[in-house]
Design an enzyme around this catalytic site. Structure first.
Site, PDB file in Angstrom:
ATOM      1  N   GLU A  37       0.697  71.580  56.834  1.00 37.95           N
ATOM      2  CA  GLU A  37       0.271  70.275  56.315  1.00 37.95           C
ATOM      3  C   GLU A  37      -0.634  70.508  55.106  1.00 37.95           C
ATOM      4  O   GLU A  37      -1.631  71.239  55.192  1.00 37.95           O
ATOM      5  CB  GLU A  37      -0.449  69.479  57.407  1.00 37.95           C
ATOM      6  N   GLY A  38      -0.291  69.836  54.007  1.00 36.30           N
ATOM      7  CA  GLY A  38      -1.053  70.010  52.773  1.00 36.30           C
ATOM      8  C   GLY A  38      -2.282  69.119  52.698  1.00 36.30           C
ATOM      9  O   GLY A  38      -3.273  69.463  52.046  1.00 36.30           O
ATOM     10  N   GLY A  42      -1.687  63.921  60.757  1.00 38.69           N
ATOM     11  CA  GLY A  42      -1.538  62.486  61.010  1.00 38.69           C
ATOM     12  C   GLY A  42      -0.766  61.785  59.899  1.00 38.69           C
ATOM     13  O   GLY A  42      -0.272  60.677  60.080  1.00 38.69           O
ATOM     14  N   GLY A  43      -0.682  62.436  58.732  1.00 38.32           N
ATOM     15  CA  GLY A  43       0.163  61.929  57.645  1.00 38.32           C
ATOM     16  C   GLY A  43      -0.235  60.554  57.148  1.00 38.32           C
ATOM     17  O   GLY A  43      -1.407  60.128  57.269  1.00 38.32           O
ATOM     18  N   ILE A 184       3.656  45.403  53.530  1.00 36.20           N
ATOM     19  CA  ILE A 184       2.401  46.076  53.157  1.00 36.20           C
ATOM     20  C   ILE A 184       1.576  45.179  52.224  1.00 36.20           C
ATOM     21  O   ILE A 184       0.369  44.995  52.412  1.00 36.20           O
ATOM     22  CB  ILE A 184       2.684  47.460  52.526  1.00 36.20           C
ATOM     23  N   ALA A 267       2.501  46.998  45.531  1.00 36.01           N
ATOM     24  CA  ALA A 267       3.093  47.294  46.845  1.00 36.01           C
ATOM     25  C   ALA A 267       4.569  46.923  46.771  1.00 36.01           C
ATOM     26  O   ALA A 267       5.030  45.968  47.392  1.00 36.01           O
ATOM     27  CB  ALA A 267       2.374  46.497  47.935  1.00 36.01           C
ATOM     28  N   GLY A 269       7.091  49.049  47.422  1.00 33.60           N
ATOM     29  CA  GLY A 269       7.943  49.896  48.248  1.00 33.60           C
ATOM     30  C   GLY A 269       7.475  51.340  48.256  1.00 33.60           C
ATOM     31  O   GLY A 269       6.499  51.696  47.603  1.00 33.60           O
ATOM     32  N   ARG A 270       8.168  52.143  49.042  1.00 40.33           N
ATOM     33  CA  ARG A 270       7.839  53.566  49.137  1.00 40.33           C
ATOM     34  C   ARG A 270       9.107  54.372  48.911  1.00 40.33           C
ATOM     35  O   ARG A 270      10.206  53.893  49.175  1.00 40.33           O
ATOM     36  CB  ARG A 270       7.240  53.868  50.516  1.00 40.33           C
ATOM     37  N   HIS A 441       1.655  33.719  84.155  1.00 39.88           N
ATOM     38  CA  HIS A 441       1.145  32.496  83.534  1.00 39.88           C
ATOM     39  C   HIS A 441      -0.377  32.567  83.464  1.00 39.88           C
ATOM     40  O   HIS A 441      -0.991  33.023  84.422  1.00 39.88           O
ATOM     41  CB  HIS A 441       1.558  31.278  84.364  1.00 39.88           C
TER      42      HIS A 441
HETATM   43  C1  LIG Z   1      -0.193  50.690  54.218  1.00 38.40           C
HETATM   44  C2  LIG Z   1       0.866  51.149  55.190  1.00 38.40           C
HETATM   45  C3  LIG Z   1       0.968  50.537  56.412  1.00 38.40           C
HETATM   46  C4  LIG Z   1       1.931  50.955  57.324  1.00 38.40           C
HETATM   47  N1  LIG Z   1       2.002  50.330  58.532  1.00 38.40           N
HETATM   48  C5  LIG Z   1       2.924  50.730  59.427  1.00 38.40           C
HETATM   49  C6  LIG Z   1       2.981  50.134  60.711  1.00 38.40           C
HETATM   50  O1  LIG Z   1       2.204  49.230  61.038  1.00 38.40           O
HETATM   51  N2  LIG Z   1       3.903  50.585  61.576  1.00 38.40           N
HETATM   52  C7  LIG Z   1       4.785  51.593  61.251  1.00 38.40           C
HETATM   53  O2  LIG Z   1       5.604  51.973  62.090  1.00 38.40           O
HETATM   54  N3  LIG Z   1       4.754  52.170  60.046  1.00 38.40           N
HETATM   55  C8  LIG Z   1       3.848  51.768  59.127  1.00 38.40           C
HETATM   56  N4  LIG Z   1       3.790  52.392  57.919  1.00 38.40           N
HETATM   57  C9  LIG Z   1       4.790  53.443  57.616  1.00 38.40           C
HETATM   58  C10 LIG Z   1       4.428  54.771  58.282  1.00 38.40           C
HETATM   59  O3  LIG Z   1       3.154  55.175  57.845  1.00 38.40           O
HETATM   60  C11 LIG Z   1       5.464  55.813  57.947  1.00 38.40           C
HETATM   61  O4  LIG Z   1       6.749  55.340  58.314  1.00 38.40           O
HETATM   62  C12 LIG Z   1       5.208  57.123  58.687  1.00 38.40           C
HETATM   63  O5  LIG Z   1       3.940  57.647  58.392  1.00 38.40           O
HETATM   64  C13 LIG Z   1       6.277  58.155  58.317  1.00 38.40           C
HETATM   65  O6  LIG Z   1       6.045  59.340  58.998  1.00 38.40           O
HETATM   66  P1  LIG Z   1       6.570  60.739  58.447  1.00 38.40           P
HETATM   67  O7  LIG Z   1       6.168  61.735  59.474  1.00 38.40           O
HETATM   68  O8  LIG Z   1       7.988  60.626  58.076  1.00 38.40           O
HETATM   69  O9  LIG Z   1       5.784  60.980  57.067  1.00 38.40           O
HETATM   70  P2  LIG Z   1       4.256  60.873  56.628  1.00 38.40           P
HETATM   71  O10 LIG Z   1       3.440  60.130  57.595  1.00 38.40           O
HETATM   72  O11 LIG Z   1       4.294  60.395  55.227  1.00 38.40           O
HETATM   73  O12 LIG Z   1       3.767  62.379  56.679  1.00 38.40           O
HETATM   74  C14 LIG Z   1       4.251  63.351  55.838  1.00 38.40           C
HETATM   75  C15 LIG Z   1       3.220  64.466  55.734  1.00 38.40           C
HETATM   76  O13 LIG Z   1       3.809  65.576  55.071  1.00 38.40           O
HETATM   77  C16 LIG Z   1       2.840  66.193  54.244  1.00 38.40           C
HETATM   78  N5  LIG Z   1       3.562  66.953  53.221  1.00 38.40           N
HETATM   79  C17 LIG Z   1       4.452  66.482  52.320  1.00 38.40           C
HETATM   80  N6  LIG Z   1       4.942  67.486  51.574  1.00 38.40           N
HETATM   81  C18 LIG Z   1       4.346  68.618  52.032  1.00 38.40           C
HETATM   82  C19 LIG Z   1       4.432  69.988  51.655  1.00 38.40           C
HETATM   83  N7  LIG Z   1       5.244  70.410  50.688  1.00 38.40           N
HETATM   84  N8  LIG Z   1       3.650  70.884  52.313  1.00 38.40           N
HETATM   85  C20 LIG Z   1       2.824  70.489  53.297  1.00 38.40           C
HETATM   86  N9  LIG Z   1       2.703  69.208  53.694  1.00 38.40           N
HETATM   87  C21 LIG Z   1       3.466  68.289  53.068  1.00 38.40           C
HETATM   88  C22 LIG Z   1       2.055  65.010  53.698  1.00 38.40           C
HETATM   89  O14 LIG Z   1       0.776  65.423  53.251  1.00 38.40           O
HETATM   90  C23 LIG Z   1       1.999  64.082  54.909  1.00 38.40           C
HETATM   91  O15 LIG Z   1       0.831  64.310  55.669  1.00 38.40           O
HETATM   92  C24 LIG Z   1       2.828  52.009  56.985  1.00 38.40           C
HETATM   93  C25 LIG Z   1       2.720  52.645  55.757  1.00 38.40           C
HETATM   94  C26 LIG Z   1       1.753  52.225  54.855  1.00 38.40           C
HETATM   95  C27 LIG Z   1       1.642  52.915  53.536  1.00 38.40           C
END
Ligand SMILES: Cc1cc2nc3c(=O)[nH]c(=O)nc-3n(C[C@H](O)[C@H](O)[C@H](O)COP(=O)(O)OP(=O)(O)OC[C@H]3O[C@@H](n4cnc5c(N)ncnc54)[C@H](O)[C@@H]3O)c2cc1C
Length: 462
Positions: A37-38, A42-43, A184, A267, A269-270, A441
């Protein structure tokens, strides 16, 4: 530079909900696992997404409620005008994030997963470099997630912020312009309004939450109006105004207008994180911008797996987690496929929106002969006691055998109904199953039972 080498069975890149769940499950199953993890464990979800946004929404709700009590409240509660210390609010939010990310670290450790802090660079499908460490693996799991989409004519920086900065404000803006009325943008826009900022939302489509149908969105649109949020539909932002303290936009009439704003939240999209770490060198098959996977999360390269936001819609934490758990089990030799009947989607707007499975419109489009029925919260006692009578629960079921294929709801706290919705669909419930189940209820859940009863033609309380 000397290069240290390590070997493992499973190497996970990314410690978000997809990657950390995969690593925990792999550890439980005895698979030697390294997670790289960079940034922070928890991402996006725990650090800058799901959890911090819900914390901010809760704080904003509490402040808004207190502000209501300072004016006229039908409950007879009277208070003085509240104030808010945003620095403390953000610190409280950070405390929750820290507790959760610390918990993830502890779970990884407990299950024997080695966490390597640093940015991974892919050398080939079995080799990754992190700083001066080269790690060889039998299985490579890509869980690198997504990043916010930037508008090329209005890049992030200064007053132009993404959700990441919007979740950790040092001060509140006087006037926040939100570009994009997806979940978002609306969740944060509503929170900022409740915290006291003036908020304007600019959306290119003809309605807010454009992914959802009119009926579902109507109570949200009404609430935006009640909260005093200005919404410009069929309008597009063209760029910052000359002095940088506002935006220029084209409104629904095609006119170009300027609007002052001391902060702009983009906001729109992603996008999956596919660049900057050597992923391209694997020449994986792509599915548009996403990495293409099959129903076991295998990519086009043997023993290279991908999960989460990197792999497509819905970009939601619970999809990523379910995929991660499954991949670990497949690597451990279990027979698993990712074929959910439904993946719930929740907007934590005010009111909240839940969509699970097919909507009536989707059923029509897919030529599935369905019946659908709604039950309004205006006829639900618990909703009245919560001052939350806007909205409804809607069920969609096949006409021939009454098997439920979809649930939707809009209303206060309906996010918690998503559990009942998705369970009934995964278990193949028929309308009669839900209608014949005794619901406590007074609860909002009674509206779920009543929607099923109504679809059968004999709702009791309407
Ligand atoms: C404001 C906001 C609100 C949200 N609310 C919700 C919600 O209520 N419910 C819901 O289900 N989803 C929600 N989401 C979406 C949710 O956060 C994502 O769908 C989820 O985090 C995706 O998980 P993931 O494991 O695919 O990636 P991520 O959580 O994005 O994690 C990816 C990780 O990989 C690491 N990484 C990337 N490249 C490298 C590399 N080369 N080397 C080392 N580490 C690396 C990153 O640092 C990151 O920590 C929300 C998103 C946002 C932005």
């Amino acid at each position: 530079m000397t290069v240290n080498t390590e070997s493992t069975t499973l190497l996970v890149i990314g410690g978000g909900p997809g990657g950390y769940v995969a690593a925990i499950r792999a550890g439980q199953l005895g698979i030697p696992t390294i997670l790289v993890e960079g940034a922070d464990l928890g991402g996006t979800c725990l650090n800058i997404g799901c959890i911090p946004s819900k914390a901010l929404i809760h704080a904003a709700d509490a402040f808004h409620q207190a502000s209501r009590y300072a004016g006229e409240s039908p409950l007879g509660i009277r208070t003085g005008a509240p104030t808010i210390d945003v620095t403390q609010t953000v610190a409280w939010k950070d405390g929750i994030v820290k507790r959760l990310t610390g918990g993830v670290g502890a779970l990884l450790k407990k299950n024997g997963v080695k966490v390597v802090q640093g940015w991974a660079r892919i050398l080939d499908g079995k080799t990754v470099e992190v700083g001066d460490v080269r790690i060889h693996c039998e299985h490579l799991l890509l869980a690198t997630g997504s990043v916010p989409v930037e508008l090329p004519f209005m890049p992030f920086g200064g007053n132009v912020v993404s959700s990441t900065e919007a979740l950790a404000p040092e001060t509140l803006p006087e006037h926040l312009v939100v570009v994009g009325a997806g979940y978002i943008g609306l969740e944060l826009g509503i929170a900022y309004r409740k915290l006291g900022a003036r908020v304007t939302v600019v959306e290119a489509a003809g309605r807010v939450l454009p992914a959802y149908d009119d009926e579902l969105v109507m109570p949200v649109a009404a609430s935006l109006k009640r909260l005093g949020i200005d919404v410009h539909l069929e309008s597009s932002v063209l760029g910052l105004a000359g002095d940088g303290l506002g935006i220029r936009m084209k409104n629904a009439g095609g006119e170009e207008v300027a609007m002052e704003a001391d902060r702009v939240l983009v906001a729109v999209g992603r996008r999956p994180r596919t660049e900057g770490y050597g992923l391209e060198s694997l020449l994986l098959d792509m599915n548009g911008r996403f990495v293409r996977i099959d129903n076991q999360c295998r990519t086009s390269m043997r023993n290279v797996w991908a999960i989460g936001d990197l792999t497509g819609e819905p970009m939601l934490a619970h999809r990523a987690m379910a995929q991660g758990e499954m991949v670990a089990e497949i690597i451990a030799g279990k027979r698993r496929h990712f074929t959910p009947n439904a993946i719930p989607a929740v907007c934590f707007t005010d009111p909240e929106v839940v969509v699970v499975g097919m909507t009536p419109q989707e059923a029509t489009r897919l030529d599935v002969d369905c019946i659908s029925a709604s039950f309004p919260f205006a006829a639900n006692g618990r909703a009245m006691t919560l001052e939350s009578t806007d909205g409804f629960v809607r069920v969609v079921a096949r006409k021939d055998n009454h098997v439920i294929v979809g649930w939707q709801a809009v209303g206060g706290a309906v996010s918690e109904l998503s559990t009942a919705f998705v369970q009934s669909i995964e278990m193949g419930a028929q309308l009669e199953d839900v209608a014949g189940t005794i619901h406590a209820h007074p609860t909002l859940g009674e509206a779920v039972q009543e929607a099923a009863l109504r679809a059968l033609g004999h709702a009791l309380h309407i």
